[in-house]
Structure formats: structure tokens, C-alpha cells
Design a protein around this motif. Structure first.
Motif, mmCIF file in Angstrom:
data_model
loop_
_atom_site.group_PDB
_atom_site.id
_atom_site.type_symbol
_atom_site.label_atom_id
_atom_site.label_comp_id
_atom_site.label_asym_id
_atom_site.label_seq_id
_atom_site.Cartn_x
_atom_site.Cartn_y
_atom_site.Cartn_z
ATOM 1 N N LYS A 38 -58.420 21.525 -11.569
ATOM 2 C CA LYS A 38 -57.913 22.257 -10.411
ATOM 3 C C LYS A 38 -58.408 23.704 -10.354
ATOM 4 O O LYS A 38 -58.553 24.268 -9.273
ATOM 5 C CB LYS A 38 -56.389 22.227 -10.416
ATOM 6 C CG LYS A 38 -55.829 20.807 -10.295
ATOM 7 C CD LYS A 38 -54.321 20.783 -10.315
ATOM 8 C CE LYS A 38 -53.802 19.341 -10.188
ATOM 9 N NZ LYS A 38 -52.332 19.258 -10.262
ATOM 10 N N ASP A 39 -58.671 24.310 -11.505
ATOM 11 C CA ASP A 39 -59.164 25.697 -11.489
ATOM 12 C C ASP A 39 -59.765 26.007 -12.859
ATOM 13 O O ASP A 39 -59.176 26.722 -13.665
ATOM 14 C CB ASP A 39 -58.022 26.665 -11.167
ATOM 15 C CG ASP A 39 -58.517 28.094 -10.996
ATOM 16 O OD1 ASP A 39 -59.730 28.275 -10.782
ATOM 17 O OD2 ASP A 39 -57.690 29.022 -11.080
ATOM 18 N N ILE B 272 -64.202 27.747 -29.045
ATOM 19 C CA ILE B 272 -63.643 26.398 -28.989
ATOM 20 C C ILE B 272 -62.813 26.304 -27.719
ATOM 21 O O ILE B 272 -61.935 27.153 -27.475
ATOM 22 C CB ILE B 272 -62.772 26.093 -30.221
ATOM 23 C CG1 ILE B 272 -63.620 26.163 -31.504
ATOM 24 C CG2 ILE B 272 -62.124 24.716 -30.091
ATOM 25 C CD1 ILE B 272 -62.799 26.085 -32.780
ATOM 26 N N LEU B 273 -63.127 25.286 -26.898
ATOM 27 C CA LEU B 273 -62.348 25.040 -25.691
ATOM 28 C C LEU B 273 -61.384 23.899 -25.973
ATOM 29 O O LEU B 273 -61.801 22.814 -26.370
ATOM 30 C CB LEU B 273 -63.254 24.648 -24.515
ATOM 31 C CG LEU B 273 -64.407 25.587 -24.175
ATOM 32 C CD1 LEU B 273 -65.184 25.035 -22.996
ATOM 33 C CD2 LEU B 273 -63.888 26.991 -23.863
ATOM 34 N N VAL B 274 -60.112 24.149 -25.780
ATOM 35 C CA VAL B 274 -59.101 23.107 -25.956
ATOM 36 C C VAL B 274 -58.710 22.613 -24.566
ATOM 37 O O VAL B 274 -58.179 23.377 -23.758
ATOM 38 C CB VAL B 274 -57.865 23.635 -26.705
ATOM 39 C CG1 VAL B 274 -56.880 22.500 -26.961
ATOM 40 C CG2 VAL B 274 -58.272 24.301 -28.013
ATOM 41 N N MET B 275 -59.037 21.347 -24.290
ATOM 42 C CA MET B 275 -58.791 20.799 -22.958
ATOM 43 C C MET B 275 -57.642 19.791 -22.980
ATOM 44 O O MET B 275 -57.434 19.087 -23.962
ATOM 45 C CB MET B 275 -60.055 20.110 -22.420
ATOM 46 C CG MET B 275 -61.229 21.049 -22.219
ATOM 47 S SD MET B 275 -62.581 20.279 -21.288
ATOM 48 C CE MET B 275 -61.833 20.138 -19.658
ATOM 49 N N ASN B 276 -56.919 19.768 -21.866
ATOM 50 C CA ASN B 276 -55.871 18.774 -21.693
ATOM 51 C C ASN B 276 -55.640 18.584 -20.196
ATOM 52 O O ASN B 276 -55.517 19.571 -19.453
ATOM 53 C CB ASN B 276 -54.576 19.214 -22.379
ATOM 54 C CG ASN B 276 -53.599 18.056 -22.544
ATOM 55 O OD1 ASN B 276 -53.988 16.884 -22.485
ATOM 56 N ND2 ASN B 276 -52.332 18.374 -22.749
ATOM 57 N N GLN B 277 -55.703 17.338 -19.749
ATOM 58 C CA GLN B 277 -55.484 16.988 -18.347
ATOM 59 C C GLN B 277 -56.410 17.754 -17.405
ATOM 60 O O GLN B 277 -56.009 18.204 -16.330
ATOM 61 C CB GLN B 277 -54.027 17.234 -17.961
ATOM 62 C CG GLN B 277 -53.052 16.365 -18.768
ATOM 63 C CD GLN B 277 -51.599 16.591 -18.378
ATOM 64 O OE1 GLN B 277 -51.285 17.479 -17.599
ATOM 65 N NE2 GLN B 277 -50.715 15.781 -18.936
ATOM 66 N N GLY B 278 -57.681 17.912 -17.848
ATOM 67 C CA GLY B 278 -58.699 18.500 -16.979
ATOM 68 C C GLY B 278 -58.769 20.014 -16.986
ATOM 69 O O GLY B 278 -59.615 20.593 -16.301
ATOM 70 N N SER B 279 -57.913 20.675 -17.721
ATOM 71 C CA SER B 279 -57.907 22.138 -17.751
ATOM 72 C C SER B 279 -58.138 22.650 -19.158
ATOM 73 O O SER B 279 -57.794 21.979 -20.141
ATOM 74 C CB SER B 279 -56.567 22.683 -17.230
ATOM 75 O OG SER B 279 -56.348 22.260 -15.905
ATOM 76 N N VAL B 280 -58.726 23.845 -19.269
ATOM 77 C CA VAL B 280 -58.872 24.520 -20.555
ATOM 78 C C VAL B 280 -57.580 25.265 -20.814
ATOM 79 O O VAL B 280 -57.276 26.270 -20.156
ATOM 80 C CB VAL B 280 -60.068 25.493 -20.545
ATOM 81 C CG1 VAL B 280 -60.149 26.238 -21.873
ATOM 82 C CG2 VAL B 280 -61.365 24.733 -20.280
ATOM 83 N N ILE B 281 -56.792 24.756 -21.760
ATOM 84 C CA ILE B 281 -55.476 25.356 -22.000
ATOM 85 C C ILE B 281 -55.529 26.436 -23.075
ATOM 86 O O ILE B 281 -54.649 27.286 -23.135
ATOM 87 C CB ILE B 281 -54.443 24.277 -22.380
ATOM 88 C CG1 ILE B 281 -54.890 23.486 -23.611
ATOM 89 C CG2 ILE B 281 -54.198 23.334 -21.208
ATOM 90 C CD1 ILE B 281 -53.841 22.503 -24.116
ATOM 91 N N GLU B 282 -56.563 26.384 -23.935
ATOM 92 C CA GLU B 282 -56.762 27.419 -24.961
ATOM 93 C C GLU B 282 -58.249 27.581 -25.195
ATOM 94 O O GLU B 282 -59.014 26.618 -25.065
ATOM 95 C CB GLU B 282 -56.086 27.032 -26.293
ATOM 96 C CG GLU B 282 -54.579 26.950 -26.235
ATOM 97 C CD GLU B 282 -53.980 26.486 -27.561
ATOM 98 O OE1 GLU B 282 -52.770 26.310 -27.629
ATOM 99 O OE2 GLU B 282 -54.747 26.268 -28.535
ATOM 100 N N GLN B 283 -58.664 28.801 -25.543
ATOM 101 C CA GLN B 283 -60.040 29.005 -25.969
ATOM 102 C C GLN B 283 -60.111 30.213 -26.888
ATOM 103 O O GLN B 283 -59.328 31.142 -26.779
ATOM 104 C CB GLN B 283 -60.973 29.168 -24.776
ATOM 105 C CG GLN B 283 -60.667 30.290 -23.809
ATOM 106 C CD GLN B 283 -61.726 30.364 -22.724
ATOM 107 O OE1 GLN B 283 -62.908 30.540 -23.017
ATOM 108 N NE2 GLN B 283 -61.320 30.214 -21.466
#
Length: 634
Positions: free
Chosen positions: A400-401, A587-598
Motif C-alpha cells: 500500500k505504501d 535488513i528489510l523485515v517484511m510482513n503483509q506486503g509492507s516493510v515493518i522494520e529496517q
């Protein structure tokens, strides 16, 4: 390496009578097309460039058939000459003798007609074979070219077997019909009309008697076809299931043996084979009684012809030779009728195959709106995602963004549970899918401004599922760059730590990889794909870690090869083991299509969030028993 499948789908011809090697005229099950007229018109469009050849085929088919049809009548004349001479001698008429000179003349004409008929038949088959093969050549070229222009979503939504069936089996079905059935249809119609005309010239009364048997013939054909068709359909369905089971048995024979399931597998095969046997013998038996019944109906006609013809002969209305010719025509009369009915069914099946091929050709292609010559003069590998929105369907967005800024030479690790969007992010980078909003740039230029092929040339890929084709090791490595020299291939293999194991093989770089490249190990296959990527020398890399199924020594080689490959290149690494990405720049932490942590490994651990929990779950109890990332669910 993809495994070759003999995926027999679509419209297929049943074995046995009416199939290859069986007697002609057997009714075969037809598969009807949804739009018969439209598909037929489109298929005829492929024949349009060969109109002159097809016209010649038509003329030669007609001439070949006509010469063959005239022959019985001429043979009847020879019989009359022989019989007249014999009767004259029997009646002791003055100067009575058999005119062997006239008989020889008639037989010479007959032989000439047979030779001419055969020559025209040969020319007809030769021209039609050339036309048919050129048409299917063009059709295969169109299908192959189309597959290269189709988006990834097309292949995601369809099985490989279905695509192979359309490209191979359906096109073969069209080829067989064009080469055989069309000319048979022409000759059958011409033969039927010609026989009726020749019979009328001999005796309209006998012709009427024979024609009156036609309704009974049509009733028999319709009844048998209706009964046999359902059994043929069952036979094809059961054959497909049996083929699928056999494929599973032999591709998974190691697992079957490991779990001691040989007896169950063989028993399942026996049950399926038994069902196939019953369907097959019923189909073959019911279809096989066609000829005896048609023969019986034909014999009724022969008896009537003989009785009425004998009466006509005693009245002097018809000669013995003409009766002989008429009987020959009567024997040929039912064959073109059955052939025409059979070919009509085959054409139904062929149009259904053509429709399946045209459905593929009508699929929506990737739209290319970029400037064809636009390129980056010196690619650095700076990649940016700015407020990207994407979904596999417009009404359900996965991303989504998404915003991300990657500098040249950085190693970016992507982690997250199954379905988080890791592979989707890679697919967007490679322009396998178009985004719905935002923009993705490479060195400041939107990727939509480049051709897809150019964008993909900027990336090298090493995936968890290795792909190696049937060929030598040298050819598989050289696939990375056209025109690579022997020294460059060896240098790439050395950099990938593959040169040593290659040289231990009996044929070295000339070793031919077999089906699925099963003559080398999983780790060795991975090293070859890394060598191929090194040879390609791209400015950016996409790596999918694939060390979970290899031994520790091979894993070390792969990690070293990966390290050599990533030197000086922007790298996107889909990580499954967190131990391999500690040194990543981000490190990109993804969940449900979004980067939630990096962040870096240390920063994310210190934050104590999703990544920290994931890391602790993998290295609990002092690091014993690493857990695959794909098994971790949020």
C-alpha cells in the motif's frame, strides 16, 4: 532444470480402429469447439498464403480419384470382351475367337489409369504435406513468440502441462488433420459423387436399390458412435489418470521406497489399470462391430443387386461386365460415407484444438511503452521505491505504501514469513508485474522508461530453485553471456568455487547434464548457477539463499561464491537463515506486503521488535536447530 512432460491434453485421437493403423471409417469421439465458425475462419487464414498449392492439391485429388473410379467400368469392358468371345466359341459361331488384342489394349489403358492415379495421389500428398507442415511451423512460431511476450501472471495462473498441451499436442492435432483428413475429405466426397454417377450410367434401378440401404447405414453409424463415444471419453480420462500416477511413481520412487509404500503404489496402479482395461475393451469392441454390421447391410445390398441384376441381364438390359463393375462400385460405396462421417468428427476435434491455441494467442501481452533505445550509460545500481502500491488484483492491494532507498554496492537482505511480499518485491524490480501507484527508479530513471528486457539485463539472479538445461556444463555456464570465451567461462567457474568439482567429473566441462541435472548434487547445481551469474557480470543481483539442503562444506563454498559474486554490486538477498545476513548493509523485515522494520542486524536486535523475536526463535537454546525462515509464521 525443468522436467519434460508428455502432457497429452486437449483433443486426442483414440487408439484402435479408426486411429493410426486401424481400418478407415471408424467413428471417433469428437470434442466440440465453442465457436466453430470463428475458429475455422481463423485457421483458414493460415492457409491463405498457400491458395495456389491448395488449388493444385484439390485438382490432383479430384483427378486421382476420378481415374481410380473409372477403372472398374473399363475392367468390366474387358470382362465383356472375354465373355463375348468365349460364348461365340461355345456356340460354334463362324470365325469365333477371344479378342485378346482388344483385352490387352483395355488392360493397358487400365494400367495407365492406375499409374496416372498414383502419380496424382503422390503429388497431392507431397504438396499437402508441405503446406500442412509450413502452416504448423508458422503456428508454432506464433505460439512461441507469444509465450515470450506474455506476463508472469499468465504462467502463474496456468499449469505447465496445459501450456505444453496447447503448444505441442493441439498443434500436432492440427498438423495431422491438415495433412491427412482434408485430402481424405476431398477424395471421399469426390469418390462418393463419382461412384453414384458411374452407377447411374450402368443402371439407375440398381443404383436406387443400393441408395435405399443408406438410411439403415446411417442409423447403425449413429447408434454405434453414440455408445462408443462415452467409452472412448472414459478411456482417455482413465489414461490421463494412469499417466499421472505412473509419473508420480517414477519421479518420487525414492520417497516411495523410503516409506515402504511400493505395494500400495503398485496396487493403486493395478486398480487404475483395471478400470482403464474395462473402458478400453468396451470402446474398442463397440466401435469394432461397426464393420461387421456395415458388411451385413452391404451384403443385403449385394444380394438385391445380384437378383435384380441377374433378371436385368436375362432381359438383355445389362451386361455381365457392367454387373461386375457395379458390384465393385457397391463395395466402395459405404467406405467414403463412413470416412466422411469420421473426418467430420476429427475436424470437430481439430477445431477444438485450434480454439485452445488461439485462446493462448489472444492472451493479453505485456505492454511495452518505453523508448526502445534508452539505456543507462554506466549503471551504478542505485534503486529507489517511492510510495509503491501493488496488488495482483486491483481491488486487493498487497503493498500500500512501500518506500525504500538502496545505494550502489549495498547488500540488502529481505526477511519475513511466507506471504510477506519478498518475492513480490523482486518481481516488481524485474518488471514481471507493473505497479498500480508510486514509482521504482534505477539510477534516478523510472524503470517504465526502459524496455523490460533491458531492465532484466541489469540484474543477475541466483534462485533457490536452480534451473539448468539439458546440455554440457560449459554451455550452462556460458548461458550467462553470449559469446563468452573458454577462459572467461573457466574464470567464472573458479570464482564460484565450481572449477574443482567440474574437473573431477569424467568429461569435465563437457559433462552433459541429464534430466533435472540429477547427475550432480544440489550444491553443485547451485555453484553452476552462481558461475553463470558471475559470467553475466550484472551491476545488480537478486539472490535467493539455497543452502538449506546441502552439507556444511558445500554451504561454505556457496557462501564464499556468493560473497565473490556480490563484490561491488547492489545485492538483494532473500534470506531464510538469519545467520547468513548479519553483515548486510540493511535488513528489510517484511510482513503483509509492507516493510515493518529496517536497519542493520545490531540495530534491529536492539529495537527488540519483530526481527529480534524471529532471531531469538531461530537461535534458542544456544543456537541449536536453526529454523527455516519460511516456516516462521507471524
Amino acid at each position: 532444470m525443468s522436467k519434460s512432460h508428455n502432457a497429452r491434453g486437449g483433443a486426442s485421437r483414440p487408439p484402435g480402429p479408426g486411429g493410426p493403423g486401424g481400418p478407415p471409417g471408424m467413428m471417433m469421439p469428437g470434442v466440440k469447439a465453442k465457436n466453430f465458425k470463428g475458429t475455422l475462419k481463423r485457421l483458414l487464414g493460415y492457409l491463405k498464403p498457400f491458395r495456389l498449392r491448395l488449388f493444385i492439391v484439390l485438382i490432383t485429388a479430384i483427378l486421382s480419384t476420378l481415374f481410380a473410379i473409372i477403372s472398374p467400368k473399363i475392367l468390366g469392358e474387358a470382362t465383356d470382351v472375354l465373355l463375348d468371345g468365349w460364348l461365340a466359341k461355345f456356340n460354334n459361331e463362324p470365325g469365333a475367337a477371344i479378342d485378346f488384342q482388344r483385352i490387352a489394349y483395355i488392360l493397358a489403358i487400365l494400367a495407365a489409369l492406375y499409374v496416372i492415379s498414383s502419380l496424382f495421389a503422390f503429388l497431392q500428398q507431397y504438396l499437402m504435406a508441405r503446406v500442412a507442415q509450413k502452416v504448423v511451423y508458422d503456428l508454432r512460431e506464433d505460439v512461441n513468440s507469444k509465450l515470450g511476450r506474455l506476463p508472469l501472471r499468465f504462467f502463474d495462473a496456468r499449469s505447465n502441462g496445459d501450456i505444453l498441451s496447447r503448444m505441442v499436442n493441439d498443434v500436432d492435432n492440427i498438423a495431422n488433420t491438415l495433412q491427412q483428413s482434408l485430402t481424405q475429405m476431398i477424395t471421399s466426397v469426390v469418390t462418393l459423387l463419382g461412384i453414384i454417377i458411374m452407377m447411374l450410367t450402368i443402371s439407375p434401378l440398381l443404383t436406387l436399390i443400393l441408395v435405399l440401404t443408406l438410411p439403415l447405414s446411417f442409423v447403425v453409424i449413429a447408434l454405434i458412435a453414440k455408445q462408443s463415444q462415452k467409452h472412448f471419453k472414459s478411456q482417455q480420462d482413465q489414461l490421463g489418470q494412469l499417466n499421472g500416477h505412473v509419473e508420480e511413481m517414477y519421479t518420487g520412487h525414492t520417497i516411495i521406497k523410503a516409506f515402504g509404500r511400493e505395494k500400495q503404489s503398485v496396487e493403486k496402479f493395478r486398480q487404475m489399470n483395471e478400470v482403464l482395461y474395462h473402458s478400453s475393451w468396451k470402446a474398442q469392441f463397440i466401435s469394432g462391430i461397426m464393420w461387421p454390421l456395415m458388411g451385413f447391410i452391404g451384403n443385403i445390398g449385394y444380394v438385391l443387386i445380384c437378383v435384380v441384376g441377374g433378371i436385368q441381364m436375362t432381359k438383355g438390359n445389362i451386361s455381365v461386365g457392367n454387373i461386375q463393375a457395379f458390384i465393385q462400385y457397391a463395395r466402395q460405396f459405404t467406405q467414403p460415407i463412413m470416412q466422411t462421417a469420421n473426418i467430420a468428427n476429427i475436424i470437430q476435434s481439430t477445431i477444438a484444438s485450434a480454439e485452445r491455441v488461439f485462446e493462448l494467442l489472444d492472451e493479453e501481452e505485456e505492454q511495452e511503452q518505453a523508448q526502445p533505445t534508452k539505456k543507462i550509460s554506466n549503471p551504478k545500481g542505485n534503486v529507489s521505491f517511492e510510495h509503491v502500491q501493488f496488488g495482483y488484483s486491483d481491488d486487493k492491494l498487497l503493498m500500500k505504501d512501500l518506500s525504500l532507498d538502496v545505494k550502489s554496492g549495498q547488500m540488502i537482505a529481505i526477511v519475513g514469513p511466507t506471504g510477506a511480499g519478498k518475492t513480490t518485491l523482486v518481481n516488481l524490480l524485474m518488471r514481471f508485474y507493473n505497479i498500480q501507484g508510486g514509482k521504482i527508479t534505477i539510477d534516478g530513471e523510472r524503470i517504465e522508461s526502459f524496455n523490460r528486457s533491458y531492465v532484466r539485463s541489469l540484474f543477475g539472479m541466483v534462485l533457490q530453485d536452480t534451473w539448468l538445461f539439458n546440455g554440457t556444463i560449459r554451455d550452462n555456464i556460458a548461458y550467462g553471456r553470449a559469446g563468452a570465451t573458454e577462459d572467461e567461462i573457466i574464470a567464472a567457474a573458479k570464482a564460484a568455487h565450481a572449477d574443482h568439482f567440474i574437473r573431477t567429473l569424467p568429461e569435465g566441462y563437457d559433462t552433459v547434464l541429464n534430466e533435472e541435472a540429477s547427475n550432480i548434487s544440489s550444491g553443485q547445481k547451485q555453484l553452476l548457477t552462481i558461475a553463470r551469474a558471475i559470467l553475466a557480470d550484472p551491476p545488480m543481483l537478486i539472490l535467493d539463499e539455497a543452502t538449506s539442503s546441502v552439507d556444511t562444506r558445500t554451504e561454505l563454498f556457496i557462501q564464499q561464491a556468493m560473497h565473490n559474486l556480490m563484490q561491488g554490486r547492489t545485492s538483494f538477498v532473500i534470506a531464510h537463515r538469519l545467520s547468513t545476513i548479519k553483515d548486510a548493509d540493511r535488513i528489510l523485515v517484511m510482513n503483509q506486503g509492507s516493510v515493518i522494520e529496517q536497519g542493520t542486524h545490531e540495530e534491529l536486535l536492539a529495537a527488540g521488535g519483530f526481527y529480534a523475536d524471529l532471531y531469538q526463535s531461530q537461535f534458542a537454546n544456544g543456537g541449536a536447530g536453526e529454523v527455516e525462515m519460511e516456516e516462521y509464521q507471524s
